[in-house]
Design a protein around this motif. Structure first.
Motif, PDB file in Angstrom:
ATOM      1  N   ALA A  23      -6.794   1.552  -2.740  1.00 42.09           N
ATOM      2  CA  ALA A  23      -6.446   1.161  -1.371  1.00 42.09           C
ATOM      3  C   ALA A  23      -5.762  -0.204  -1.347  1.00 42.09           C
ATOM      4  O   ALA A  23      -4.784  -0.413  -0.625  1.00 42.09           O
ATOM      5  CB  ALA A  23      -7.703   1.135  -0.502  1.00 42.09           C
ATOM      6  N   THR A  27      -1.975  -0.369   0.027  1.00 42.16           N
ATOM      7  CA  THR A  27      -1.751  -0.973   1.352  1.00 42.16           C
ATOM      8  C   THR A  27      -1.084  -2.344   1.269  1.00 42.16           C
ATOM      9  O   THR A  27      -0.350  -2.712   2.178  1.00 42.16           O
ATOM     10  CB  THR A  27      -3.076  -1.122   2.150  1.00 42.16           C
ATOM     11  N   LYS A  28      -1.316  -3.097   0.190  1.00 38.12           N
ATOM     12  CA  LYS A  28      -0.770  -4.460   0.136  1.00 38.12           C
ATOM     13  C   LYS A  28       0.654  -4.484  -0.399  1.00 38.12           C
ATOM     14  O   LYS A  28       1.372  -5.450  -0.192  1.00 38.12           O
ATOM     15  CB  LYS A  28      -1.654  -5.362  -0.738  1.00 38.12           C
ATOM     16  N   PRO A  30       3.810  -1.984  -0.178  1.00 36.90           N
ATOM     17  CA  PRO A  30       4.256  -0.703   0.395  1.00 36.90           C
ATOM     18  C   PRO A  30       5.183   0.087  -0.530  1.00 36.90           C
ATOM     19  O   PRO A  30       5.578   1.201  -0.186  1.00 36.90           O
ATOM     20  CB  PRO A  30       4.976  -1.124   1.677  1.00 36.90           C
ATOM     21  N   LEU A  55      -8.053   3.466   3.718  1.00 37.75           N
ATOM     22  CA  LEU A  55      -6.687   3.044   4.066  1.00 37.75           C
ATOM     23  C   LEU A  55      -6.617   2.632   5.541  1.00 37.75           C
ATOM     24  O   LEU A  55      -5.988   3.289   6.369  1.00 37.75           O
ATOM     25  CB  LEU A  55      -5.699   4.173   3.751  1.00 37.75           C
ATOM     26  N   ASN A  57      -5.676   0.345   8.784  1.00 39.15           N
ATOM     27  CA  ASN A  57      -4.468  -0.359   9.241  1.00 39.15           C
ATOM     28  C   ASN A  57      -3.253  -0.036   8.374  1.00 39.15           C
ATOM     29  O   ASN A  57      -2.443  -0.907   8.064  1.00 39.15           O
ATOM     30  CB  ASN A  57      -4.663  -1.892   9.226  1.00 39.15           C
ATOM     31  N   ALA A  58      -3.137   1.199   7.956  1.00 38.17           N
ATOM     32  CA  ALA A  58      -2.026   1.583   7.079  1.00 38.17           C
ATOM     33  C   ALA A  58      -1.563   2.997   7.440  1.00 38.17           C
ATOM     34  O   ALA A  58      -2.295   3.753   8.081  1.00 38.17           O
ATOM     35  CB  ALA A  58      -2.469   1.539   5.621  1.00 38.17           C
ATOM     36  N   ASP A  59      -0.360   3.320   7.041  1.00 44.58           N
ATOM     37  CA  ASP A  59       0.172   4.669   7.218  1.00 44.58           C
ATOM     38  C   ASP A  59      -0.417   5.545   6.107  1.00 44.58           C
ATOM     39  O   ASP A  59       0.044   5.509   4.963  1.00 44.58           O
ATOM     40  CB  ASP A  59       1.707   4.610   7.128  1.00 44.58           C
ATOM     41  N   CYS A  63       0.950   6.206   2.265  1.00 39.82           N
ATOM     42  CA  CYS A  63       0.163   5.734   1.116  1.00 39.82           C
ATOM     43  C   CYS A  63      -0.159   6.896   0.177  1.00 39.82           C
ATOM     44  O   CYS A  63       0.034   6.804  -1.045  1.00 39.82           O
ATOM     45  CB  CYS A  63      -1.145   5.089   1.582  1.00 39.82           C
ATOM     46  N   HIS A 143     -10.634  -4.126  -1.670  1.00 34.97           N
ATOM     47  CA  HIS A 143      -9.527  -3.966  -0.713  1.00 34.97           C
ATOM     48  C   HIS A 143      -9.767  -4.815   0.532  1.00 34.97           C
ATOM     49  O   HIS A 143      -8.885  -4.958   1.366  1.00 34.97           O
ATOM     50  CB  HIS A 143      -9.302  -2.486  -0.357  1.00 34.97           C
TER      51      HIS A 143
END
Lengths: 316, 316
Positions: A23, A27-28, A30, A55, A57-59, A63, A143
């Motif tokens: 994760a 996420t950090k 892209p 995951l 706050n992420a798409d 991901c 994460h």
């Protein structure tokens, strides 16, 4: 591994640390590509059912599209820029793993172990080039919590450490290199020192498990989120800083240290001592028999604390 | 002292703790009346120039209108519901103060000492009724950090403790009663235990003062803002809770405790030891010679951390 290039990270082992690291990378950065290698037979179903929960706050779809499962160790590492190992905490396993990775990985690949206790100097004994191996000990869950302790063996090259530090700093993490190996590294040594005193005070009946936790969350927890112990006491010492603090409060500090030692001795505060039963009983009474609780709430609050302290994740 | 009645709080001593406590009472209870008694000759000018800085997120004028300076101790306490003492940390001073307060204060008044080191059992020796005296040890600064350790002497009546606990809980604070007096109380015992390990690791050259602070602020600080050490390790132990944690990680914990003891012994980590110079030097190098820095920024961040954790101030 300059900024803007696409990194491929191979994760060996997919327990809770492995999932959290997946994760982190997904996420950090892209553009990163993450490859997981794990021998568990249900790997795909397991990853698909667990990883999306990490995951935040992420798409999630974007991901997951950058995540790959490798059928063999060779497939996992042969195009990796970074290999991160979080397999069993078992010396023979790690000692036999690294030479295999070394055989298949490119020459620039960073070799990182997430171990919390087996130093690189013991893991590397069968490697052709032990200078490439570094312990990168995360604070769970990585994460969310930004600390990574970089613990070099005497053989680890300075370049391995500095490249690893740059890599994680670009992900908004806080990678801190120690000068050398030491049992428990630094974070656990500090935390366990406080834990011992906590166990001692509870076993002496001065405070309960739950009240002790409340004391920490309403005082040094928030304080140490903003400034570490040295910076805090330096500020507490006025114009003379830490020196002034030790002059003014040193007597009390010394008395506390002596009382603590006496408490450990008289109450036998060693692992497996009689005190342990009462402390565990109180923890169960306060928090339920099982430790498995709502980590989602804990993680959400922890994220907010880190944001409150200064957007550390974005700022570095 | 039910909810809704107007409380009068007499503060004896107006150093940084006294000012912070004045801010606490004035801002958390919009109807409270605060009386300050201090023998410094410039008291009025001093209070007017310093106290407003503590009254954050509050109507400063409305707060200052509820503040009074008493010309004598009698004037300060004769209509007080609560007397809080933060004078010099000096036993004869405190021993002679309480009988005077006892002479002039109403019979329902709570007598509270903010001492960090002189137990109520020593302060109360000349009191007619020692059952009324309780140590209420704040964690600095108390208008921000919610912890108050309530430390009863063997003579303190349970009623004194429970009334004090209710009083501060209504102000949104976290008042935690200890079962009995102990040197350093609980918060400093815990914090100083971690500090000793920190000093030991720095003096061994394993990590620098500044890096150690970064380790704490990026790991256990945020973690312990959300859940104390026992709750955290209980969660870390999975379905078996703290018991499972000790079974799985106990070996490492025990090894760390032994290494720590060895470190203290071999590096003479006692107050005044040779190690102290290097630790203070590194603190000055990292944070400047003087410890007097921007407490406004620290305090703002600390407020935000507490809000992030769960609006503790409003929730209780």
């Amino acid at each position: 591994m300059g900024i803007g290039t696409t990194h491929t990270i191979a994760l060996i082992g997919s327990g809770t640390i492995g999932l959290s690291l997946a994760a982190l990378h997904l996420t950090k950065d892209p553009h990163s590509k993450v490859i997981i290698y794990d021998t568990r037979p249900d790997l795909e179903a397991y990853i698909n059912s667990t990883l999306p929960g990490y995951l935040v706050n992420a798409d999630v779809q974007q991901c997951m599209a950058r995540l790959h499962l490798a059928p063999t160790l060779k497939d996992a590492v042969e195009r990796a820029d970074v290999v991160q190992e979080q397999g069993p905490e078992n010396l023979p396993f790690k000692q036999s793993l690294w030479p295999q990775i070394e055989t298949h990985a490119p020459s620039h690949t960073l070799f990182l172990s997430s171990t919390s206790g087996i130093p690189a100097s013991q893991q590397c004994t069968s490697m052709r080039d032990p200078s490439r191996l570094l312990v990168v000990h995360p604070y769970n869950p990585p994460h969310i919590l930004p600390l990574l302790e970089l613990v070099p063996s005497p053989q680890t090259s300075p370049e391995t450490t500095t490249r690893t530090q740059s890599f994680f700093a670009r992900l908004g993490r806080v990678p801190i290199p120690l000068t050398r190996e030491c049992p428990g590294f630094v974070s656990n040594r500090l935390a366990f020192a406080l834990l011992r005193e906590a166990c001692s005070l509870v076993s002496q009946g001065i405070v309960s498990v739950q009240d002790l936790d409340s004391i920490v969350t309403s005082s040094m927890g928030p304080r140490w989120s903003v400034a570490g112990p040295f910076k805090s006491y330096h500020a507490g010492g006025g114009t003379e800083g830490l020196r002034g603090f030790m002059e003014k409060i040193g007597g009390t500090v010394g008395m506390c240290w002596e009382e603590s030692e006496k408490g450990y001795r008289e109450n036998n505060i060693v692992v497996g001592g009689e005190w342990q039963e009462e402390v565990c009983r109180q923890a169960e009474e306060a928090y339920g028999k099982s430790g498995v609780g709502d980590t989602a709430e804990r993680d959400r609050k922890t994220r907010r604390v880190l944001e409150a302290v200064g957007e550390r994740e974005r700022g570095r």
